[in-house]
Design an enzyme around this catalytic site. Sequence first.
Site, PDB file in Angstrom:
ATOM      1  N   GLY A   1      24.217  27.061  12.653  1.00 30.01           N
ATOM      2  CA  GLY A   1      25.094  25.975  12.213  1.00 30.01           C
ATOM      3  C   GLY A   1      24.388  24.869  11.452  1.00 30.01           C
ATOM      4  O   GLY A   1      25.035  23.955  10.947  1.00 30.01           O
ATOM      5  N   HIS A   2      23.067  24.923  11.360  1.00 33.24           N
ATOM      6  CA  HIS A   2      22.303  23.808  10.766  1.00 33.24           C
ATOM      7  C   HIS A   2      21.153  24.329   9.917  1.00 33.24           C
ATOM      8  O   HIS A   2      19.989  24.175  10.307  1.00 33.24           O
ATOM      9  CB  HIS A   2      21.767  22.912  11.881  1.00 33.24           C
ATOM     10  N   PHE A   3      21.249  24.849   8.870  1.00 30.81           N
ATOM     11  CA  PHE A   3      22.415  25.169   8.047  1.00 30.81           C
ATOM     12  C   PHE A   3      22.355  26.662   7.747  1.00 30.81           C
ATOM     13  O   PHE A   3      21.265  27.179   7.523  1.00 30.81           O
ATOM     14  CB  PHE A   3      22.395  24.357   6.763  1.00 30.81           C
TER      15      PHE A   3
ATOM     16  N   VAL B   1      17.374  24.248   8.880  1.00 29.99           N
ATOM     17  CA  VAL B   1      16.517  23.078   9.083  1.00 29.99           C
ATOM     18  C   VAL B   1      16.677  22.638  10.533  1.00 29.99           C
ATOM     19  O   VAL B   1      17.804  22.518  11.027  1.00 29.99           O
ATOM     20  CB  VAL B   1      16.924  21.922   8.137  1.00 29.99           C
TER      21      VAL B   1
END
EC number: 4.2.1.59
Length: 145
Positions: A46-48, A53
């Site tokens: 989810g990040h990203f 990251v």
Amino acid sequence: MDIHEILNYLPHRYPFVLVDRVLSLELNKEIVAVKNVTINEPFFPGHFPYHPVMPGVLIVEALAQAAAILSFKTMGTKPNDKSVYYFAGMDNVRFKKPVSPGDQLILKVSIDRILRGIWRYKGEALVDGAVVAEAEMMCILKAID
């Protein structure tokens, strides 16, 4: 200090253990620890998704966990069900470079001062010798009501 001993000094468990190894520790002074960042971290999807990251807040959390290990070792105690070691605040937080899968975070934390049960620390996270994040942190050990 390997992960088995680290788990004796942190109340955290998967997926929230952010210290993999302690390289050095000097009681009442400082700790140097490691977080190996892999693509398997639960936050990367989810990040990203197209440019993974490590979230900056988790870098600071890794520093705080290293600080907790230093504090518990300094106090000669371990986490228990009668108290909680709270992350109480942070100042002067700076994120200087992104942290990506495959990076090895070196977590350097030193005790700045202890006053009325509040521990203040200075922390730096490095990758390949370059500072990627820095923060001043405060923690406090409180009894569970």
